[in-house]
Design a protein around this motif. Structure first.
Motif, PDB file in Angstrom:
ATOM      1  N   LEU A  89     -32.751  56.001 -10.137  1.00 55.83           N
ATOM      2  CA  LEU A  89     -33.061  54.599 -10.360  1.00 55.83           C
ATOM      3  C   LEU A  89     -32.157  53.775  -9.452  1.00 55.83           C
ATOM      4  O   LEU A  89     -30.940  53.907  -9.498  1.00 55.83           O
ATOM      5  CB  LEU A  89     -32.799  54.205 -11.825  1.00 55.83           C
ATOM      6  CG  LEU A  89     -33.597  54.936 -12.898  1.00 55.83           C
ATOM      7  CD1 LEU A  89     -32.951  54.701 -14.265  1.00 55.83           C
ATOM      8  CD2 LEU A  89     -35.038  54.457 -12.918  1.00 55.83           C
ATOM      9  N   HIS A  90     -32.748  52.915  -8.627  1.00 54.65           N
ATOM     10  CA  HIS A  90     -31.960  52.041  -7.758  1.00 54.65           C
ATOM     11  C   HIS A  90     -31.572  50.761  -8.498  1.00 54.65           C
ATOM     12  O   HIS A  90     -32.329  50.255  -9.336  1.00 54.65           O
ATOM     13  CB  HIS A  90     -32.772  51.640  -6.529  1.00 54.65           C
ATOM     14  CG  HIS A  90     -32.950  52.717  -5.518  1.00 54.65           C
ATOM     15  ND1 HIS A  90     -31.958  53.079  -4.640  1.00 54.65           N
ATOM     16  CD2 HIS A  90     -34.014  53.514  -5.238  1.00 54.65           C
ATOM     17  CE1 HIS A  90     -32.405  54.043  -3.852  1.00 54.65           C
ATOM     18  NE2 HIS A  90     -33.647  54.321  -4.194  1.00 54.65           N
ATOM     19  N   MET A  91     -30.419  50.215  -8.119  1.00 55.70           N
ATOM     20  CA  MET A  91     -29.977  48.962  -8.730  1.00 55.70           C
ATOM     21  C   MET A  91     -29.009  48.231  -7.787  1.00 55.70           C
ATOM     22  O   MET A  91     -28.165  48.860  -7.153  1.00 55.70           O
ATOM     23  CB  MET A  91     -29.284  49.241 -10.066  1.00 55.70           C
ATOM     24  CG  MET A  91     -28.948  48.006 -10.877  1.00 55.70           C
ATOM     25  SD  MET A  91     -28.173  48.430 -12.485  1.00 55.70           S
ATOM     26  CE  MET A  91     -29.526  49.254 -13.328  1.00 55.70           C
ATOM     27  N   ILE A  92     -29.191  46.920  -7.691  1.00 56.21           N
ATOM     28  CA  ILE A  92     -28.201  46.052  -7.070  1.00 56.21           C
ATOM     29  C   ILE A  92     -27.708  45.097  -8.146  1.00 56.21           C
ATOM     30  O   ILE A  92     -28.510  44.399  -8.781  1.00 56.21           O
ATOM     31  CB  ILE A  92     -28.772  45.254  -5.888  1.00 56.21           C
ATOM     32  CG1 ILE A  92     -29.269  46.189  -4.790  1.00 56.21           C
ATOM     33  CG2 ILE A  92     -27.701  44.310  -5.318  1.00 56.21           C
ATOM     34  CD1 ILE A  92     -29.886  45.471  -3.608  1.00 56.21           C
ATOM     35  N   VAL A  93     -26.406  45.069  -8.374  1.00 53.77           N
ATOM     36  CA  VAL A  93     -25.798  44.234  -9.406  1.00 53.77           C
ATOM     37  C   VAL A  93     -25.226  42.996  -8.713  1.00 53.77           C
ATOM     38  O   VAL A  93     -24.283  43.094  -7.921  1.00 53.77           O
ATOM     39  CB  VAL A  93     -24.686  44.998 -10.154  1.00 53.77           C
ATOM     40  CG1 VAL A  93     -24.172  44.179 -11.328  1.00 53.77           C
ATOM     41  CG2 VAL A  93     -25.207  46.355 -10.628  1.00 53.77           C
ATOM     42  N   GLN A  94     -25.797  41.847  -9.005  1.00 54.33           N
ATOM     43  CA  GLN A  94     -25.400  40.599  -8.358  1.00 54.33           C
ATOM     44  C   GLN A  94     -24.767  39.679  -9.398  1.00 54.33           C
ATOM     45  O   GLN A  94     -25.457  39.070 -10.213  1.00 54.33           O
ATOM     46  CB  GLN A  94     -26.618  39.939  -7.713  1.00 54.33           C
ATOM     47  CG  GLN A  94     -27.261  40.813  -6.635  1.00 54.33           C
ATOM     48  CD  GLN A  94     -28.632  40.319  -6.226  1.00 54.33           C
ATOM     49  OE1 GLN A  94     -29.544  40.213  -7.033  1.00 54.33           O
ATOM     50  NE2 GLN A  94     -28.794  40.020  -4.940  1.00 54.33           N
ATOM     51  N   ALA A  95     -23.439  39.619  -9.374  1.00 52.04           N
ATOM     52  CA  ALA A  95     -22.690  38.779 -10.311  1.00 52.04           C
ATOM     53  C   ALA A  95     -22.157  37.561  -9.576  1.00 52.04           C
ATOM     54  O   ALA A  95     -21.761  37.661  -8.408  1.00 52.04           O
ATOM     55  CB  ALA A  95     -21.542  39.567 -10.933  1.00 52.04           C
ATOM     56  N   PRO A  96     -22.121  36.407 -10.231  1.00 50.81           N
ATOM     57  CA  PRO A  96     -21.656  35.176  -9.574  1.00 50.81           C
ATOM     58  C   PRO A  96     -20.260  35.344  -8.966  1.00 50.81           C
ATOM     59  O   PRO A  96     -19.347  35.845  -9.619  1.00 50.81           O
ATOM     60  CB  PRO A  96     -21.639  34.158 -10.719  1.00 50.81           C
ATOM     61  CG  PRO A  96     -22.648  34.673 -11.697  1.00 50.81           C
ATOM     62  CD  PRO A  96     -22.552  36.168 -11.621  1.00 50.81           C
ATOM     63  N   GLY A  97     -20.133  34.954  -7.696  1.00 54.89           N
ATOM     64  CA  GLY A  97     -18.832  34.978  -7.035  1.00 54.89           C
ATOM     65  C   GLY A  97     -18.352  36.344  -6.608  1.00 54.89           C
ATOM     66  O   GLY A  97     -17.210  36.478  -6.163  1.00 54.89           O
ATOM     67  N   ARG A  98     -19.210  37.356  -6.708  1.00 51.63           N
ATOM     68  CA  ARG A  98     -18.781  38.709  -6.355  1.00 51.63           C
ATOM     69  C   ARG A  98     -19.722  39.320  -5.312  1.00 51.63           C
ATOM     70  O   ARG A  98     -20.891  38.964  -5.231  1.00 51.63           O
ATOM     71  CB  ARG A  98     -18.749  39.617  -7.597  1.00 51.63           C
ATOM     72  CG  ARG A  98     -17.687  39.237  -8.603  1.00 51.63           C
ATOM     73  CD  ARG A  98     -17.788  40.094  -9.844  1.00 51.63           C
ATOM     74  NE  ARG A  98     -16.810  39.691 -10.850  1.00 51.63           N
ATOM     75  CZ  ARG A  98     -15.613  40.226 -10.985  1.00 51.63           C
ATOM     76  NH1 ARG A  98     -15.229  41.208 -10.194  1.00 51.63           N
ATOM     77  NH2 ARG A  98     -14.787  39.802 -11.919  1.00 51.63           N
ATOM     78  N   LYS A  99     -19.199  40.270  -4.573  1.00 50.64           N
ATOM     79  CA  LYS A  99     -20.000  41.016  -3.628  1.00 50.64           C
ATOM     80  C   LYS A  99     -21.002  41.879  -4.404  1.00 50.64           C
ATOM     81  O   LYS A  99     -20.644  42.516  -5.394  1.00 50.64           O
ATOM     82  CB  LYS A  99     -19.109  41.906  -2.764  1.00 50.64           C
ATOM     83  CG  LYS A  99     -19.856  42.720  -1.720  1.00 50.64           C
ATOM     84  CD  LYS A  99     -18.879  43.573  -0.925  1.00 50.64           C
ATOM     85  CE  LYS A  99     -19.615  44.433   0.086  1.00 50.64           C
ATOM     86  NZ  LYS A  99     -18.680  45.295   0.867  1.00 50.64           N
ATOM     87  N   PRO A 100     -22.277  41.915  -4.010  1.00 50.41           N
ATOM     88  CA  PRO A 100     -23.260  42.749  -4.722  1.00 50.41           C
ATOM     89  C   PRO A 100     -22.847  44.219  -4.729  1.00 50.41           C
ATOM     90  O   PRO A 100     -22.298  44.730  -3.747  1.00 50.41           O
ATOM     91  CB  PRO A 100     -24.553  42.537  -3.934  1.00 50.41           C
ATOM     92  CG  PRO A 100     -24.372  41.222  -3.252  1.00 50.41           C
ATOM     93  CD  PRO A 100     -22.905  41.133  -2.926  1.00 50.41           C
ATOM     94  N   LEU A 101     -23.107  44.876  -5.853  1.00 55.00           N
ATOM     95  CA  LEU A 101     -22.869  46.304  -5.984  1.00 55.00           C
ATOM     96  C   LEU A 101     -24.204  47.016  -5.809  1.00 55.00           C
ATOM     97  O   LEU A 101     -25.115  46.855  -6.613  1.00 55.00           O
ATOM     98  CB  LEU A 101     -22.266  46.625  -7.351  1.00 55.00           C
ATOM     99  CG  LEU A 101     -22.210  48.109  -7.735  1.00 55.00           C
ATOM    100  CD1 LEU A 101     -21.274  48.873  -6.804  1.00 55.00           C
ATOM    101  CD2 LEU A 101     -21.790  48.284  -9.192  1.00 55.00           C
ATOM    102  N   ILE A 102     -24.328  47.790  -4.748  1.00 56.93           N
ATOM    103  CA  ILE A 102     -25.540  48.561  -4.473  1.00 56.93           C
ATOM    104  C   ILE A 102     -25.309  49.981  -4.960  1.00 56.93           C
ATOM    105  O   ILE A 102     -24.350  50.647  -4.536  1.00 56.93           O
ATOM    106  CB  ILE A 102     -25.857  48.563  -2.975  1.00 56.93           C
ATOM    107  CG1 ILE A 102     -26.061  47.134  -2.465  1.00 56.93           C
ATOM    108  CG2 ILE A 102     -27.092  49.416  -2.681  1.00 56.93           C
ATOM    109  CD1 ILE A 102     -26.139  47.027  -0.964  1.00 56.93           C
TER     110      ILE A 102
END
Length: 289
Positions: A214-227
């Motif tokens: 399962l692919h996921m990109i975690v985009q949290a405010p003020g942070r670099k996305p986690l791929i």
């Protein structure tokens, strides 16, 4: 420079680049040339062997379009994409992994608890989890970009019978950082091996298989996305992933649940999923700012 020799050509290349406008560009290209020169010297490369490499790169043009990039595939299969990811990884929090070629920007929004499966081919899977920051607090405002292959092993971009955004979505987590959705259990699949990158695999006696994920990109405010991506722990290809994307911290148990009452209350398909269903828990920890 006159009277070049195999021992002096690398320094000559560096000298020729002394006026490069960008110091970083010079550093990278001089280093690249140096490694290539060393490869030729160490292996006493023949003209026929080098021409074969040039031919593979030339043929890759014919396999590259807006849906497939043979050069990225070479990078993946050589382990370069994964190595670039690892040397740039945060070192703390949930491990990162390779992006892959099938991510879609601005995919449709999916409500928290929403359903991606919609009765399609394959075994349904219920995913639950929580996103916390590096202090363990809920990562409010986090958006998850989700994508995976369908129950037939194909991504939407590979299959004209699927909607172009099938199994692609953006999901916002709850105020406590939790999330849930239903989807299909992903299955292992082969990377495209009908081009020169596939020829390389066969020359090495290697598999073209990727374990289910399962692919996921975690985009949290003020942070670099986690791929990142997550793998079921029972997949037989975990230890020979063609693109070297598996990390120990991304392998998860997928379990069967027969009790419908054990499913999240906010799951849209809670009352209609055929029981038992597969379940997976994905808890994400963001790296420090």
């Amino acid at each position: 420079m006159r009277n070049l020799t195999p021992a002096t050509i690398t320094q000559a290349f560096a000298d020729y680049a002394r006026n490069a406008p960008s110091a970083r560009t010079r550093e990278l290209l001089v280093s690249l040339a140096g490694h290539l020169h060393a490869f030729v010297r160490d292996n006493r490369l023949t003209e026929a062997e080098w021409n074969s490499a040039i031919d593979a790169l030339t043929r890759a043009v014919g396999f590259t379009d807006n849906k497939r990039n043979e050069y990225i595939l070479f990078s993946d299969l050589l382990g370069v994409s994964s190595l670039v990811d690892m040397v740039n990884a945060a070192g703390k929090g949930t491990p990162s992994s390779v992006l892959g070629p099938f991510h879609i920007e601005n995919a449709p929004e999916l409500p928290n608890g929403g359903d991606l499966w919609k009765g399609q081919v394959g075994e349904p899977l219920v995913v639950t989890g929580k996103v916390v920051d590096d202090k363990g607090d809920p990562a409010r405002g986090t958006l998850l970009a989700l994508w995976q292959n369908a129950g037939n092993g194909l991504y939407a971009q590979q299959d004209s019978n699927q909607h172009p955004t099938n199994y692609h979505a953006r999901l916002g987590v709850a105020v406590d950082g939790s999330f849930a959705f239903s989807t299909v259990r992903p299955i292992a699949y082969k990377v495209p091996d009908d081009g020169p990158a596939g020829d390389m695999l066969r020359a090495l006696g290697r598999d073209a298989w990727r374990p289910a994920h399962l692919h996921m990109i975690v985009q949290a405010p003020g942070r670099k996305p986690l791929i990142t991506e997550f793998f079921p722990d029972d997949d037989k290809f975990l230890d020979r992933d063609a693109v070297f994307g598996v990390r120990a911290g991304l392998v998860l148990p997928f379990k069967r649940v027969a009790d419908r009452a054990a499913l999240p209350a906010n799951l849209a398909a809670r009352d209609t999923l055929p029981m038992p269903v597969w379940t997976a828990t994905i808890n994400l920890a963001l790296p420090p700012l």
